[in-house]
Design an enzyme around this catalytic site. Structure first.
Site, PDB file in Angstrom:
ATOM      1  N   LYS A  66       0.851  -1.195   0.000  1.00 32.66           N
ATOM      2  CA  LYS A  66       0.000   0.000   0.000  1.00 32.66           C
ATOM      3  C   LYS A  66       0.893   1.254   0.000  1.00 32.66           C
ATOM      4  O   LYS A  66       0.728   2.137  -0.826  1.00 32.66           O
ATOM      5  CB  LYS A  66      -0.891   0.023   1.230  1.00 32.66           C
ATOM      6  CG  LYS A  66      -1.547   1.378   1.516  1.00 32.66           C
ATOM      7  CD  LYS A  66      -2.435   1.383   2.739  1.00 32.66           C
ATOM      8  CE  LYS A  66      -1.744   1.762   3.988  1.00 32.66           C
ATOM      9  NZ  LYS A  66      -1.518   3.200   4.185  1.00 32.66           N
ATOM     10  N   ASN A  67       1.852   1.284   0.905  1.00 32.41           N
ATOM     11  CA  ASN A  67       2.621   2.533   1.073  1.00 32.41           C
ATOM     12  C   ASN A  67       3.655   2.758  -0.015  1.00 32.41           C
ATOM     13  O   ASN A  67       4.212   3.861  -0.109  1.00 32.41           O
ATOM     14  CB  ASN A  67       3.258   2.578   2.463  1.00 32.41           C
ATOM     15  CG  ASN A  67       2.198   2.754   3.542  1.00 32.41           C
ATOM     16  OD1 ASN A  67       1.028   3.028   3.245  1.00 32.41           O
ATOM     17  ND2 ASN A  67       2.572   2.560   4.791  1.00 32.41           N
ATOM     18  N   CYS A 120      -5.305   8.082   9.001  1.00 31.20           N
ATOM     19  CA  CYS A 120      -5.433   7.548  10.351  1.00 31.20           C
ATOM     20  C   CYS A 120      -5.288   8.643  11.409  1.00 31.20           C
ATOM     21  O   CYS A 120      -4.424   9.509  11.316  1.00 31.20           O
ATOM     22  CB  CYS A 120      -4.360   6.491  10.583  1.00 31.20           C
ATOM     23  SG  CYS A 120      -4.660   4.993   9.633  1.00 31.20           S
ATOM     24  N   ARG A 145      -0.540  15.274  12.542  1.00 27.75           N
ATOM     25  CA  ARG A 145      -0.103  15.039  11.157  1.00 27.75           C
ATOM     26  C   ARG A 145      -0.151  16.322  10.310  1.00 27.75           C
ATOM     27  O   ARG A 145      -0.855  16.426   9.322  1.00 27.75           O
ATOM     28  CB  ARG A 145      -0.920  13.928  10.514  1.00 27.75           C
ATOM     29  CG  ARG A 145      -0.881  12.657  11.328  1.00 27.75           C
ATOM     30  CD  ARG A 145      -1.552  11.505  10.652  1.00 27.75           C
ATOM     31  NE  ARG A 145      -0.632  10.869   9.687  1.00 27.75           N
ATOM     32  CZ  ARG A 145      -0.973   9.784   8.987  1.00 27.75           C
ATOM     33  NH1 ARG A 145      -2.195   9.294   9.082  1.00 27.75           N
ATOM     34  NH2 ARG A 145      -0.117   9.217   8.144  1.00 27.75           N
ATOM     35  N   PRO A 146       0.597  17.353  10.720  1.00 30.17           N
ATOM     36  CA  PRO A 146       0.636  18.591   9.932  1.00 30.17           C
ATOM     37  C   PRO A 146       1.292  18.367   8.565  1.00 30.17           C
ATOM     38  O   PRO A 146       1.815  17.289   8.289  1.00 30.17           O
ATOM     39  CB  PRO A 146       1.479  19.523  10.796  1.00 30.17           C
ATOM     40  CG  PRO A 146       2.313  18.614  11.629  1.00 30.17           C
ATOM     41  CD  PRO A 146       1.507  17.373  11.868  1.00 30.17           C
ATOM     42  N   ASP A 202       3.469  20.906   7.330  1.00 31.25           N
ATOM     43  CA  ASP A 202       4.443  22.010   7.221  1.00 31.25           C
ATOM     44  C   ASP A 202       5.700  21.625   6.449  1.00 31.25           C
ATOM     45  O   ASP A 202       6.237  22.429   5.670  1.00 31.25           O
ATOM     46  CB  ASP A 202       4.811  22.520   8.616  1.00 31.25           C
ATOM     47  CG  ASP A 202       5.365  21.400   9.497  1.00 31.25           C
ATOM     48  OD1 ASP A 202       4.738  20.315   9.544  1.00 31.25           O
ATOM     49  OD2 ASP A 202       6.415  21.579  10.126  1.00 31.25           O
ATOM     50  N   LEU A 203       6.159  20.387   6.593  1.00 31.13           N
ATOM     51  CA  LEU A 203       7.386  19.958   5.895  1.00 31.13           C
ATOM     52  C   LEU A 203       7.128  19.803   4.397  1.00 31.13           C
ATOM     53  O   LEU A 203       7.986  20.117   3.568  1.00 31.13           O
ATOM     54  CB  LEU A 203       7.912  18.656   6.487  1.00 31.13           C
ATOM     55  CG  LEU A 203       8.271  18.716   7.976  1.00 31.13           C
ATOM     56  CD1 LEU A 203       8.670  17.334   8.483  1.00 31.13           C
ATOM     57  CD2 LEU A 203       9.382  19.728   8.251  1.00 31.13           C
ATOM     58  N   ASP A 239       4.251   1.362  12.238  1.00 31.67           N
ATOM     59  CA  ASP A 239       3.037   0.709  11.728  1.00 31.67           C
ATOM     60  C   ASP A 239       2.821  -0.675  12.331  1.00 31.67           C
ATOM     61  O   ASP A 239       1.731  -1.227  12.229  1.00 31.67           O
ATOM     62  CB  ASP A 239       3.088   0.599  10.200  1.00 31.67           C
ATOM     63  CG  ASP A 239       2.964   1.962   9.550  1.00 31.67           C
ATOM     64  OD1 ASP A 239       3.195   2.068   8.331  1.00 31.67           O
ATOM     65  OD2 ASP A 239       2.676   2.932  10.271  1.00 31.67           O
ATOM     66  N   ARG A 293      -8.828  -0.490   4.442  1.00 36.37           N
ATOM     67  CA  ARG A 293      -8.119   0.558   3.689  1.00 36.37           C
ATOM     68  C   ARG A 293      -6.771   0.032   3.214  1.00 36.37           C
ATOM     69  O   ARG A 293      -6.248   0.470   2.195  1.00 36.37           O
ATOM     70  CB  ARG A 293      -7.866   1.777   4.596  1.00 36.37           C
ATOM     71  CG  ARG A 293      -9.061   2.646   4.877  1.00 36.37           C
ATOM     72  CD  ARG A 293      -8.631   3.879   5.629  1.00 36.37           C
ATOM     73  NE  ARG A 293      -7.464   4.486   5.022  1.00 36.37           N
ATOM     74  CZ  ARG A 293      -6.624   5.288   5.679  1.00 36.37           C
ATOM     75  NH1 ARG A 293      -6.823   5.566   6.935  1.00 36.37           N
ATOM     76  NH2 ARG A 293      -5.576   5.813   5.063  1.00 36.37           N
TER      77      ARG A 293
HETATM   78  C1  EPZ Z   1       3.823   7.424   6.155  1.00 36.04           C
HETATM   79  O1  EPZ Z   1       2.980   8.411   6.692  1.00 36.04           O
HETATM   80  C2  EPZ Z   1       2.991   6.147   6.099  1.00 36.04           C
HETATM   81  N1  EPZ Z   1       1.844   6.338   5.237  1.00 36.04           N
HETATM   82  C3  EPZ Z   1       2.505   5.780   7.497  1.00 36.04           C
HETATM   83  O2  EPZ Z   1       1.774   4.550   7.408  1.00 36.04           O
HETATM   84  C4  EPZ Z   1       3.730   5.569   8.384  1.00 36.04           C
HETATM   85  O3  EPZ Z   1       3.302   5.303   9.703  1.00 36.04           O
HETATM   86  C5  EPZ Z   1       4.587   6.856   8.380  1.00 36.04           C
HETATM   87  O4  EPZ Z   1       4.952   7.187   7.016  1.00 36.04           O
HETATM   88  C6  EPZ Z   1       5.859   6.693   9.182  1.00 36.04           C
HETATM   89  O5  EPZ Z   1       6.608   5.629   8.682  1.00 36.04           O
HETATM   90  C7  EPZ Z   1       1.990   6.191   3.896  1.00 36.04           C
HETATM   91  O6  EPZ Z   1       3.071   5.913   3.407  1.00 36.04           O
HETATM   92  C8  EPZ Z   1       0.756   6.373   3.061  1.00 36.04           C
HETATM   93  P1  EPZ Z   1       5.592  11.040   8.217  1.00 36.04           P
HETATM   94  P2  EPZ Z   1       3.444   9.975   6.682  1.00 36.04           P
HETATM   95  O7  EPZ Z   1       5.402  12.248   7.392  1.00 36.04           O
HETATM   96  O8  EPZ Z   1       4.229  10.246   5.471  1.00 36.04           O
HETATM   97  C9  EPZ Z   1       5.310  14.515  11.395  1.00 36.04           C
HETATM   98  C10 EPZ Z   1      -0.077   3.147   7.628  1.00 36.04           C
HETATM   99  O9  EPZ Z   1      -0.594   2.628   8.629  1.00 36.04           O
HETATM  100  N2  EPZ Z   1       5.169  15.435  10.263  1.00 36.04           N
HETATM  101  O10 EPZ Z   1       6.863  10.270   8.103  1.00 36.04           O
HETATM  102  O11 EPZ Z   1       2.250  10.808   6.953  1.00 36.04           O
HETATM  103  C11 EPZ Z   1       4.119  13.580  11.557  1.00 36.04           C
HETATM  104  O12 EPZ Z   1       3.067  14.208  12.258  1.00 36.04           O
HETATM  105  C12 EPZ Z   1       0.365   4.592   7.680  1.00 36.04           C
HETATM  106  O13 EPZ Z   1       0.125   2.554   6.544  1.00 36.04           O
HETATM  107  C13 EPZ Z   1       5.231  16.808  10.496  1.00 36.04           C
HETATM  108  O14 EPZ Z   1       5.394  17.247  11.627  1.00 36.04           O
HETATM  109  O15 EPZ Z   1       4.395  10.024   7.965  1.00 36.04           O
HETATM  110  C14 EPZ Z   1       4.711  12.433  12.318  1.00 36.04           C
HETATM  111  O16 EPZ Z   1       4.744  12.739  13.695  1.00 36.04           O
HETATM  112  C15 EPZ Z   1       0.030   5.263   9.000  1.00 36.04           C
HETATM  113  N3  EPZ Z   1       5.088  17.663   9.449  1.00 36.04           N
HETATM  114  C16 EPZ Z   1       6.135  12.342  11.776  1.00 36.04           C
HETATM  115  O17 EPZ Z   1       6.403  13.615  11.157  1.00 36.04           O
HETATM  116  C17 EPZ Z   1       4.925  17.219   8.164  1.00 36.04           C
HETATM  117  O18 EPZ Z   1       4.830  18.058   7.247  1.00 36.04           O
HETATM  118  C18 EPZ Z   1       6.332  11.261  10.723  1.00 36.04           C
HETATM  119  O19 EPZ Z   1       5.330  11.436   9.737  1.00 36.04           O
HETATM  120  C19 EPZ Z   1       4.876  15.821   7.943  1.00 36.04           C
HETATM  121  C20 EPZ Z   1       5.001  14.953   9.002  1.00 36.04           C
END
Ligand code: EPZ
Length: 420
Positions: free
Chosen positions: A22-23, A116, A121-122, A124-125, A305, A396
């Protein structure tokens, strides 16, 4: 909507084929916007997140269709540059249309994503990366609006590691003018797979899988046929299902090379495994010991995950476990659902502490995709019948989830029309 009724108490055993990732495939669907020629994603998992991303692409003007288990995409005519809320709110990956729409249309209006409920989950990055590449970015009324005359390569240093923001920067940098250097990137395998897919279409990306990625912008991409890789989280889920029931499961097509941290924990619990060709053979009859301390972290650490999947097993093991969730600030709610089944768990800040418990069937509710799967595997190891609500969250990300568990001897009844 709907519920699973699960009768526990029987060790799972048998052979299953691990679904495709999926990811890995969701960013590839967003990336298809960057190419006007036909793309085929072979073995694409038929899950609701894929269907929702496809609906967004079709809404933008793309032709998308299935040929057996292959997803075919042709983004020749992309008339729109806006992803409405109703679609964007269905999953987190909709935010990846920010980078690919900017790359294709030089303008993107993307409603704040859903996904989820595991934290704030902002984005900003994601927005910072687009700004660094020369886009004007503004967030108003829950919409991210980005526009540029021309995306220009630049240095992007991520202050914090983010899988999605790394993917968005790659999508926007692929057709940008000049060279983009990403530093402090996420190193997840899904990023490596995305870059292999883009490079097969003619992109020039190096360093994927490391914390520094270099993207040389190109004028255009060519269509391709790409085999979607296996899902390391789905494989870890079924591994933990075997552990929860002390069964014996054979996982065909398991991406073992991407499962080091998970297999390490599995062995510490008493699990035994062998890798024969592309098949992972697992034996959980000696699973009995909780890992005293486990911390989630970015790849190659233990994946967030699989935190709730490990929790569902840990509560049945001897000795306590301290589980520290370091990625998402609100990804511990499954612990409260497991308490309804008799699990002795406490939550202190970002840590869950477990004690040996006897799980009994109960009425529980999925709080997120992976937490729902964790409740299902806890139910398979519990005594009596468990009803798991909000199974749409599980579906999902897991293809044929109840059928796969049934094929392993799990006793699971799906009641689709039940009120959640
Ligand atoms: C991806 O989510 C995966 N989803 C998630 O899997 C996975 O848990 C996560 O990466 C971490 O490995 C998909 O690939 C579709 P992040 P993502 O941006 O990209 C913070 C599942 O169950 N953050 O690495 O959203 C964020 O809040 C899902 O399959 C900011 O602060 O994760 C978190 O605390 C759930 N600002 C941390 O970074 C931003 O702009 C890591 O989030 C973006 C993220």
């Amino acid at each position: 909507m709907g519920v699973y009724h699960i009768l526990g108490g029987r060790p799972l055993q048998g052979r299953i084929r691990v679904q495709k990732s999926k990811n890995a495939v969701l960013p590839m669907i967003a990336a298809a916007l960057l190419c006007e020629e036909k793309i085929v994603l072979k073995g694409c998992p038929f899950i609701s997140d894929v269907c929702d991303m496809v609906e967004i692409l079709q809404n933008l003007g793309a032709e998308v269709w299935w040929e057996d288990s292959d997803l075919c995409l042709e983004c020749r005519k992309i008339e729109k540059d806006t992803v409405e809320g109703a679609l964007a709110e269905k999953m987190r990956s909709s935010v990846l249309f920010l980078g690919s729409l900017l790359g294709r249309k030089k303008r993107a209006v993307v409603h704040a994503p859903g996904g989820c409920t595991i934290g704030k989950r902002p984005t900003d990055l994601h927005q910072m990366a687009m700004t660094q590449l020369g886009a004007g970015v503004e967030e108003k009324n829950c919409e991210i609006c980005a526009e540029t005359k021309q995306l220009k390569g630049n240095l992007i240093v991520f202050p914090r590691v983010s899988v999605g923001a790394t993917e968005n920067a790659i999508l926007a940098g692929t057709l940008a003018r000049g060279v983009t250097v990403l530093e402090n990137c996420a190193r997840e395998p899904e990023i490596l797979h995305l870059c292999r897919f883009l490079n097969q279409m003619g992109a020039k990306i190096e360093g994927a899988g490391t914390s520094e990625i270099v993207i040389r912008g190109v004028q255009r991409l060519e269509g391709c046929t790409f085999c979607v890789p296996s899902d390391r989280i789905a494989a870890g889920t079924y591994l933990m299902a075997g552990a929860a029931t002390r069964g014996r499961i054979i996982l065909e097509d398991a991406p073992v090379d991407e499962m080091g941290a998970v297999l390490d924990v599995y062995e510490k619990m008493g699990g035994q495994y062998a890798v024969i060709g592309g098949t992972l053979v697992t034996e959980s009859r000696n699973v009995h010991l909780a890992v005293p301390y486990l911390e989630t972290s970015g790849y190659p650490g233990f994946p967030t995950d699989l935190q709730s999947l490990y929790l569902a097993v840990a509560v049945t093991l001897e000795g306590g476990s301290r589980i520290r969730e370091t990625i998402f600030e609100d990804r511990m709610r499954t612990a409260w659902e497991l308490k309804k089944m008799g699990a002795k768990v406490t939550i202190e800040g970002q840590e869950i502490r477990t004690e040996t418990s006897k799980l009994l069937g109960a009425d529980v509710t999925s709080t997120d995709l992976r937490g729902g799967a964790a409740l299902a595997i806890a139910a398979l190891g519990a005594e009596g019948i468990t009803t798991v609500h909000k199974i749409h969250l599980i579906e999902r990300g897991y293809e044929q989830f109840p059928r796969t568990l049934s094929a392993l001897g799990g006793r699971i009844l799906v009641e689709k029309e039940a009120i959640d």
